[in-house]
Design an enzyme around this catalytic site. Structure first.
Site, PDB file in Angstrom:
ATOM      1  N   LYS A 228       0.826  -1.230   0.000  1.00  0.00           N
ATOM      2  CA  LYS A 228       0.000   0.000   0.000  1.00  0.00           C
ATOM      3  C   LYS A 228       0.846   1.261   0.000  1.00  0.00           C
ATOM      4  O   LYS A 228       0.469   2.272  -0.577  1.00  0.00           O
ATOM      5  CB  LYS A 228      -0.947   0.019   1.196  1.00  0.00           C
ATOM      6  CG  LYS A 228      -0.253   0.071   2.540  1.00  0.00           C
ATOM      7  CD  LYS A 228      -0.884  -0.866   3.534  1.00  0.00           C
ATOM      8  CE  LYS A 228       0.141  -1.216   4.595  1.00  0.00           C
ATOM      9  NZ  LYS A 228      -0.130  -2.445   5.290  1.00  0.00           N
TER      10      LYS A 228
ATOM     11  N   ASP B 142      -0.919   4.152   8.075  1.00  0.00           N
ATOM     12  CA  ASP B 142      -1.322   2.992   7.271  1.00  0.00           C
ATOM     13  C   ASP B 142      -2.698   3.252   6.629  1.00  0.00           C
ATOM     14  O   ASP B 142      -2.878   3.064   5.419  1.00  0.00           O
ATOM     15  CB  ASP B 142      -1.374   1.759   8.187  1.00  0.00           C
ATOM     16  CG  ASP B 142      -1.938   0.545   7.490  1.00  0.00           C
ATOM     17  OD1 ASP B 142      -1.188  -0.122   6.772  1.00  0.00           O
ATOM     18  OD2 ASP B 142      -3.145   0.264   7.661  1.00  0.00           O
TER      19      ASP B 142
ATOM     20  N   LYS C  50      -3.897   3.741   2.469  1.00  0.00           N
ATOM     21  CA  LYS C  50      -4.986   2.989   1.842  1.00  0.00           C
ATOM     22  C   LYS C  50      -6.071   3.932   1.336  1.00  0.00           C
ATOM     23  O   LYS C  50      -6.644   3.729   0.259  1.00  0.00           O
ATOM     24  CB  LYS C  50      -5.564   1.993   2.844  1.00  0.00           C
ATOM     25  CG  LYS C  50      -4.570   0.894   3.235  1.00  0.00           C
ATOM     26  CD  LYS C  50      -5.075   0.113   4.448  1.00  0.00           C
ATOM     27  CE  LYS C  50      -4.123  -1.012   4.833  1.00  0.00           C
ATOM     28  NZ  LYS C  50      -4.508  -1.612   6.139  1.00  0.00           N
TER      29      LYS C  50
END
Lengths: 437, 437
Positions: A123, A218, A222
């Protein structure tokens, strides 16, 4: 029934002739894995166990073959410690599962330049360099697939590309980080942050350094990928400043419940009025919202389409097996000659400006006049108060209380809070959370 | 970094060369609509409004042009009352939205035989003849796409084909009929069946003759399609005998609530132990299950994968715009040369044998010994009782009460109920519903 069983007309032949992949006839797609950690070994496991038609695992790159070599991988698979040799070999597809920008990015570039296809769960790489890598794939003649990069085993990316391409998506709301969801759903049940984080770490749900997850980085990566596919803009993820979930305490769950809500780490973006807004952080979600249903390490994404309304996806967003399902599905799609539905995208800047209700939690050394003081600050920005909640049972010198406000611009609320900076009754900066409606 | 920027090797070229669709270069895909009802006009609306790259609406077939002609369709689009002429024209794709087997099936066959691609929302046709039509598509060189046939705007089919192909799906549980879900979720709030049905009819959620929906035939057709794609078996949908939701009364919702459950029309199938079992009808679902969250006309599907665990999809399963999104997405996938991930399937017979707990509602003319009588019948089949619930407030001569039993085979329970047939205290046949866990 007057139409004879004619040969395809030239135009329909153009439209429907089998792709070159079919002309590989019965030769399976040769696959090399770069990385053999949790996801890599699950991918190998599925390929070996399910003997998927058209897929052949031929090479595995690991840093140390001696340490990783396992007995259930067929002897026909070559193990290698030389990534460049694997990249230069005759495999058709590179499955990049090393993660991070370096050296993974270089490997992916090399593979795409040499006309190979790449399947990746990376990602970070895709959120930062996806546009460039897709161009590289197009010019090299290969394909780049990253269904595993967002929400692991939940087919959010294929669902978007193949099933929602006909809509105009105007909003994304997602729970994209399983670690945060595990921590916050445990805190909802009464646990405290520190022991829950420790338990997540011992279960393998959280890294030793949890910053990437709990800090929102994170989820931000995404979200940037989903924004490209759903809102059709490519943005620099670093323009989105995430709020870490570490700002949440058990007091916030008590107040949230009082308001009929719970708290989840939400990644949201919308394209209302041609402006792209995005934010990532803990937010209040209504107990009746699907977002409140998600428990444990689950992920959930809700897309709102101009034509089709809300579509919800949920399931296991991480873990070896679910992520490997996404990787193997991408490989099968390649083997069958399925091509990505390419959606034209444009670069865009991201604002943090949402017009939504907010939850503001103050921690004060109580004295007369505080509420008056705060309400004046809010009024100066024309922000309407929706509710003031103060639960009994807290000491006067460290008293948490909550205000919720009617939908207002994030920037207006920020200015109002600015007016309160340095007030002697404030023990800490007020915590400002968006409320999803 | 020793690999030069080389030309694609022959093998990778084979694997990744652009499909023939790309060689259409800049000519858009020419599209004919067969049907201009709610879905057809929504498809035209999206094609006209969003000017999707690569798609060109060129023809619309309707039975009466004079009645359907609308001013917002561009003058370049040809209207026709002659389906055969449209099928014989040079369009690339036929979008079949007439529904039913005849004449729609004949049109689809003709189109596929002549090498055209077909996009359809026709669940009846696909559930009964999908396997044959897919063969026809393969031999003609066209493609058959039916993302709109199940769950309308929710990308269940593309999600399965492109995102879950790497898993082994072992179970399907779905709310596949919006009409039933509307009726049952209103009954959950206290409404009675007849007025709710009337309200659904006035809102356009239910047909004048609601049998197809409330009888479970619509959900059964959709389940058969999902079984093919997910469980990889093709079954005759008529082997599944649905239980109509008309068997449910307000009493059942009262008892369901007592058990922490509600009632939904569920279509379920699994492949436990190599046996294919399927059933469609009202079932008890736990209030904490995602299936209980669905409200109104929403659809929801949960797939359970051997590797990836549960994946949930939900959203608007019907209506012009959501269904049209699925159709246009299929068209975009065709325009971009995306090919279906074909999954080998095998024919199979369907049993109705599940090993699950059951809810059994009796309606009796009360007298001593009834419970003893029933428990003997259950014991004769070694079925364990989980709970007996009898709420006060009902007249003795028409007394509803409920037993729930531990997981047992459907056939064993059926035999036990057989033993009670003709008992003078039974005012009606006991209602036997599966409980989902």
């Amino acid at each position: 029934m007057s139409v004879p069983e004619e040969k395809p007309s030239p135009s329909s032949e153009q439209a429907t002739a089998p792709s070159a992949l079919d002309s590989r006839a019965h030769r399976p797609l040769r696959i090399a894995l770069l990385g053999f950690g949790t996801v890599g070994s699950s991918v190998a496991r599925i390929l070996v166990e399910s003997r998927s038609e058209g897929l052949e695992l031929t090479q595995i790159y690991v840093r140390s073959v001696a340490r990783r070599h396992v007995d259930w991988v067929p002897a026909s698979v070559q193990w290698s410690e030389d990534a460049d040799a694997v990249l230069a070999s005759d495999v058709d597809v590179i499955v990049e599962l090393a993660g991070g920008i370096d050296p993974a990015g270089g490997w992916v570039r090399k593979a795409l330049k040499s006309g190979k296809s790449v399947v990746t769960a990376n990602k970070k790489l895709i959120s930062l360099q996806g546009v460039e890598l897709e161009r590289l794939a197009a010019s090299g003649g290969g394909q780049l697939k990253y269904g595993a990069a967002v929400a692991g085993g939940i087919p959010v990316i294929p669902g978007l590309e193949q099933g929602l391409a006909g809509d105009q998506i105007v909003r994304i709301e997602g729970i994209l980080n399983g670690t945060c969801n595990f921590i916050l759903s445990k805190m909802q049940e009464g646990a405290e942050y520190t022991p829950v984080l420790a338990s997540a770490q011992s279960k393998g749900y959280a890294e030793a350094d949890p910053t990437e997850d709990v800090g929102g980085f994170d989820a931000r990566a995404k979200l940037a990928i989903l924004m490209r596919l759903a809102l059709r803009v490519h943005v620099d993820p670093e323009e989105i400043a995430p709020l870490p979930i570490t700002s949440i305490t058990s007091v916030d769950f008590i107040y949230a419940r009082e308001l009929g809500c719970t708290i989840r780490q939400i990644a949201r973006a919308d394209s209302a009025g041609g402006q792209i807004a995005a934010s990532v952080g803990p937010m209040l979600v209504d107990m009746h919202s699907p977002l409140a249903w998600s428990r444990g390490t689950e992920n959930m994404v809700i897309f709102t389409g101009h034509y089709g309304g809300d579509v919800v996806f949920s399931g296991h967003g991480a873990g070896g097996h679910p992520t490997a399902v996404a990787v193997v599905s991408d490989l099968l799609a390649l083997a069958q000659g399925s091509r990505r539905v390419e959606i034209p995208t444009a670069p865009a800047h991201v604002s943090a400006e949402f017009e939504v209700p907010h939850y503001i939690r103050f921690m004060v050394n109580d004295k007369p006049g505080i509420i008056a003081n705060i309400t004046v600050a809010l009024a100066s920005e024309k922000i309407n108060i929706r509710a003031i909640v103060q639960k009994p049972g807290y000491p006067q010198h460290a008293l948490p209380f909550v205000m919720t406000v009617e939908p207002c611009k994030s920037s207006a609320l920020k200015r109002a809070m600015e007016c309160l900076r340095g007030k002697d009754y404030l023990l800490e900066e007020p915590l400002d959370l968006q409320m999803l409606e």
